[in-house]
Write a protein that holds these residues in place. Structure first.
Motif, PDB file in Angstrom:
ATOM      1  N   ASP A 177      37.038  32.078  34.930  1.00 59.54           N
ATOM      2  CA  ASP A 177      37.725  32.159  33.484  1.00 59.54           C
ATOM      3  C   ASP A 177      38.438  33.582  33.302  1.00 59.54           C
ATOM      4  N   LEU A 178      38.011  34.681  34.016  1.00 66.20           N
ATOM      5  CA  LEU A 178      38.862  36.067  34.208  1.00 66.20           C
ATOM      6  C   LEU A 178      40.191  35.532  35.026  1.00 66.20           C
ATOM      7  N   ILE A 179      40.225  34.865  36.055  1.00 67.92           N
ATOM      8  CA  ILE A 179      41.605  34.409  36.541  1.00 67.92           C
ATOM      9  C   ILE A 179      42.381  33.373  35.435  1.00 67.92           C
ATOM     10  N   LYS A 180      41.671  32.647  34.754  1.00 62.79           N
ATOM     11  CA  LYS A 180      42.504  31.984  33.919  1.00 62.79           C
ATOM     12  C   LYS A 180      43.176  32.731  32.622  1.00 62.79           C
ATOM     13  N   ILE A 181      42.253  33.789  32.038  1.00 58.27           N
ATOM     14  CA  ILE A 181      42.800  34.573  30.956  1.00 58.27           C
ATOM     15  C   ILE A 181      44.158  35.568  31.847  1.00 58.27           C
ATOM     16  N   ILE A 182      43.953  35.899  32.829  1.00 58.49           N
ATOM     17  CA  ILE A 182      44.946  36.720  33.543  1.00 58.49           C
ATOM     18  C   ILE A 182      46.362  35.702  33.777  1.00 58.49           C
ATOM     19  N   ASN A 183      46.201  34.475  34.011  1.00 61.03           N
ATOM     20  CA  ASN A 183      47.122  33.381  34.238  1.00 61.03           C
ATOM     21  C   ASN A 183      47.824  33.056  33.044  1.00 61.03           C
ATOM     22  N   LEU A 184      46.968  33.189  32.029  1.00 55.73           N
ATOM     23  CA  LEU A 184      47.544  32.887  30.801  1.00 55.73           C
ATOM     24  C   LEU A 184      48.464  33.872  30.092  1.00 55.73           C
ATOM     25  N   ILE A 185      48.108  35.277  30.371  1.00 54.54           N
ATOM     26  CA  ILE A 185      48.698  36.360  30.010  1.00 54.54           C
ATOM     27  C   ILE A 185      49.920  36.661  30.914  1.00 54.54           C
ATOM     28  N   LYS A 186      49.677  36.251  32.352  1.00 56.10           N
ATOM     29  CA  LYS A 186      50.801  36.731  33.207  1.00 56.10           C
ATOM     30  C   LYS A 186      51.384  38.153  33.156  1.00 56.10           C
ATOM     31  N   PRO A 187      50.490  39.216  33.320  1.00 53.60           N
ATOM     32  CA  PRO A 187      51.113  40.462  33.342  1.00 53.60           C
ATOM     33  C   PRO A 187      51.932  41.010  34.288  1.00 53.60           C
ATOM     34  N   LYS A 188      52.795  41.899  34.160  1.00 50.55           N
ATOM     35  CA  LYS A 188      53.457  42.345  35.229  1.00 50.55           C
ATOM     36  C   LYS A 188      52.521  43.115  36.315  1.00 50.55           C
ATOM     37  N   LEU A 189      51.694  44.046  35.495  1.00 51.58           N
ATOM     38  CA  LEU A 189      50.743  44.728  36.282  1.00 51.58           C
ATOM     39  C   LEU A 189      49.363  44.469  35.545  1.00 51.58           C
ATOM     40  N   LEU A 190      48.540  44.047  36.558  1.00 46.34           N
ATOM     41  CA  LEU A 190      46.933  43.762  36.489  1.00 46.34           C
ATOM     42  C   LEU A 190      46.351  45.127  36.523  1.00 46.34           C
ATOM     43  N   VAL A 191      45.197  45.594  35.627  1.00 50.77           N
ATOM     44  CA  VAL A 191      44.501  46.768  36.027  1.00 50.77           C
ATOM     45  C   VAL A 191      43.032  46.398  35.641  1.00 50.77           C
ATOM     46  N   PRO A 192      42.166  46.102  36.713  1.00 49.03           N
ATOM     47  CA  PRO A 192      40.779  45.651  36.318  1.00 49.03           C
ATOM     48  C   PRO A 192      40.035  46.912  35.926  1.00 49.03           C
ATOM     49  N   ILE A 193      39.190  46.912  35.035  1.00 46.58           N
ATOM     50  CA  ILE A 193      38.391  48.041  34.892  1.00 46.58           C
ATOM     51  C   ILE A 193      36.932  47.421  34.281  1.00 46.58           C
ATOM     52  N   HIS A 194      36.076  48.424  33.980  1.00 50.35           N
ATOM     53  CA  HIS A 194      34.676  48.070  33.536  1.00 50.35           C
ATOM     54  C   HIS A 194      34.008  46.974  34.510  1.00 50.35           C
ATOM     55  N   SER A 195      33.972  47.383  35.963  1.00 51.01           N
ATOM     56  CA  SER A 195      33.596  46.539  37.008  1.00 51.01           C
ATOM     57  C   SER A 195      33.165  47.305  38.195  1.00 51.01           C
TER      58      SER A 195
ATOM     59  N   GLU B 128      48.330  36.561  40.104  1.00 48.03           N
ATOM     60  CA  GLU B 128      49.441  35.699  40.583  1.00 48.03           C
ATOM     61  C   GLU B 128      50.717  35.749  40.052  1.00 48.03           C
ATOM     62  N   ASN B 129      51.090  36.683  39.206  1.00 43.06           N
ATOM     63  CA  ASN B 129      52.182  36.781  38.584  1.00 43.06           C
ATOM     64  C   ASN B 129      52.757  38.215  38.604  1.00 43.06           C
ATOM     65  N   GLY B 130      52.203  39.026  39.193  1.00 43.67           N
ATOM     66  CA  GLY B 130      52.652  40.338  39.511  1.00 43.67           C
ATOM     67  C   GLY B 130      51.706  41.410  40.064  1.00 43.67           C
ATOM     68  N   ASP B 131      52.047  42.571  39.972  1.00 47.25           N
ATOM     69  CA  ASP B 131      51.258  43.508  40.730  1.00 47.25           C
ATOM     70  C   ASP B 131      49.802  43.815  40.213  1.00 47.25           C
ATOM     71  N   VAL B 132      48.795  44.496  41.173  1.00 44.38           N
ATOM     72  CA  VAL B 132      47.608  44.923  40.889  1.00 44.38           C
ATOM     73  C   VAL B 132      47.424  46.336  40.991  1.00 44.38           C
ATOM     74  N   LEU B 133      46.786  47.274  39.900  1.00 42.28           N
ATOM     75  CA  LEU B 133      46.484  48.513  40.169  1.00 42.28           C
ATOM     76  C   LEU B 133      45.070  48.784  40.039  1.00 42.28           C
ATOM     77  N   LEU B 134      44.344  49.641  41.109  1.00 42.10           N
ATOM     78  CA  LEU B 134      43.054  49.874  40.913  1.00 42.10           C
ATOM     79  C   LEU B 134      42.915  51.528  40.702  1.00 42.10           C
ATOM     80  N   PRO B 135      42.767  51.552  39.448  1.00 43.64           N
ATOM     81  CA  PRO B 135      43.019  52.939  39.087  1.00 43.64           C
ATOM     82  C   PRO B 135      41.673  53.772  39.734  1.00 43.64           C
TER      83      PRO B 135
END
Length: 431
Positions: A391-409, A418-425
């Motif tokens: 479901d997290l991936i579904k939410i990400i794919n619905l939003i289609k961000p240029k940059l994904l930043v996963p937090i709180h994990s 699948e639609n852009g970059d990922v940053l692990l801050p």
């Protein structure tokens, strides 16, 4: 990275590689906002601070320049000159890892949240023991909070923040859609798709579509792999949880049945009350919270001496509950739990996302053991407040961000875009 030429700055003060304590700052020129304002939660830690000094010294919250109440005397921390003209803090929801230190916030700085969360915060803190207390006693136990309507836009200088409801297991939960002159940022708060407000989450996704940066929680991937089956005890969604509870009740018509739940999950308890075959009775404090949040009065029992303004006609004598084996489905909160030796042998207790939350808490094992000591069956029936991995991936794919930043994990690297970059801050990093 295509966003490197932007003037907007995002600083990850806290909430990275951990669950809870999210404090992120978005700044543009002379304006900046923060979200959320809780502290990291580790029930297994040897030191459990009770004030801001201790939280800072134990590195459970970061020191923030000119953000904390200046009346609080701190040793070893001092603010520098304030270069911002516009400052605000936003609270996504009531859970303590997002809200516990709001009373330490500078009273001159506005704190915004949905009206539902504002009401719940004031209600839960009626006894001054939910969040950390104010440094100086005031008429209210909780600092001033500005309640906003669902989907309302708040302007903080050159930053616009749309506060949108999302599906979570806390009443009044929200995500934020933040616009600066050169960037659009979406922050999910804590979010899911399997509760009573799935459409709210989908609306948030639609509003956030094609945003520049998506800050998303990743609690579930901390503990689960993609494709892992849902635990046998766990409900697929909130309606199924109600069915599982009712099945236990219906299959045990002549047994004493008690339960507990997390106090901010107002929608869950309202549905338990509405659908349960027995008369549901709550602890008076919990009944008060439900009344203030929803306007609905419930049956209750009372073991403390507080004045909650509840209807005496709905009060049930505690001794009647202790002797009951068929009429009531009643809440066994911490005050009532002190009388566990008086419960009926061969009864049933249902634990539905109440504290202690799980084996990571040292209090959990002895909590469970005491029921077997008194020949009471312990049944665990959870339904997570967090989106499951796919479901997290579904939410990400619905939003289609240029940059994904996963937090709180604990395992943010498991989420992908699948639609852009990922940053692990990193903690303290500014991008």
């Amino acid at each position: 990275m295509m966003l490197k030429d932007k003037k907007t700055k995002i600083t990850f003060h806290c909430g990275v590689l951990t669950i809870g304590g999210t404090i992120i700052e978005v700044a543009y020129e002379d304006s900046h906002i923060f979200f959320d304002f809780g502290s990291e939660y580790n029930p297994a830690a040897k030191v459990q601070p009770t004030d801001l000094q201790g939280l800072l010294d134990e590195n459970l919250v970061p020191y923030l320049n000119n953000i904390f109440d200046p009346k609080i005397h701190l040793i070893g921390y001092e603010s520098k000159e304030n270069t911002f003209k516009n400052t605000a803090v936003f609270l996504s929801h009531i859970h303590l890892d997002h809200s516990k230190i709001v009373n330490y916030l500078n009273p001159e700085i506005p704190l915004y949240t949905l009206e539902g969360t504002k009401s719940l915060l004031n209600t839960l803190n009626i006894n001054n023991d939910f969040i950390f207390p104010l440094y100086e006693k005031q008429d209210s136990n909780t600092r001033e909070v500005v309640g906003v309507k669902e989907n309302e836009v708040v302007e903080v200088g050159k930053i616009k923040v749309k506060v949108m409801p999302v599906d979570h297991d806390a009443y009044g939960a929200s995500g934020l859609v933040i616009e600066t002159p050169d960037l659009t940022i979406a922050y999910t708060g804590d979010i899911r798709l399997h509760g009573y407000r799935e459409n709210d989450t989908l609306n948030f996704c639609k509003e956030s579509e094609n945003c520049d940066v998506l800050l998303i929680e990743g609690v579930s991937v901390s503990f689960q792999e993609f494709g892992d089956p849902i635990r046998e005890t766990e409900a697929v969604n909130e309606p199924e949880l109600i069915e599982k509870i009712n099945e236990v009740v219906n299959n045990n018509p002549n047994k004493q049945i008690t339960f507990n739940y997390y106090i901010s999950n107002v929608e869950r308890i309202l549905n338990i009350i509405k659908n349960n075959p027995r008369t549901v009775v709550l602890d008076a404090y919990y009944s008060y919270v439900v009344k203030e949040a929803s306007g609905i009065e419930t049956y209750y029992y009372q073991l403390d001496d507080k004045e909650y303004g509840l209807d005496e006609n709905l009060r049930v004598d505690f001794k009647e509950l202790l002797n009951d084996e068929s009429k009531y489905f009643w809440q066994l909160d911490k005050l009532a739990l002190k009388h566990i030796n008086k419960l009926k042998s061969n009864g049933i207790y249902i634990h539905t996302d109440a504290q202690p939350l799980g084996e990571f808490d040292p209090a959990y094992e002895p909590f469970v053991k005491q029921f077997s000591d008194y020949n009471i069956q312990f049944i665990l029936l959870p339904c997570s407040g967090h989106a499951r991995p796919y479901d997290l991936i579904k939410i990400i794919n619905l939003i289609k961000p240029k940059l994904l930043v996963p937090i709180h994990s604990y395992r943010p690297e498991k989420l992908y875009n699948e639609n852009g970059d990922v940053l692990l801050p990193k903690k303290g990093q500014t991008i």
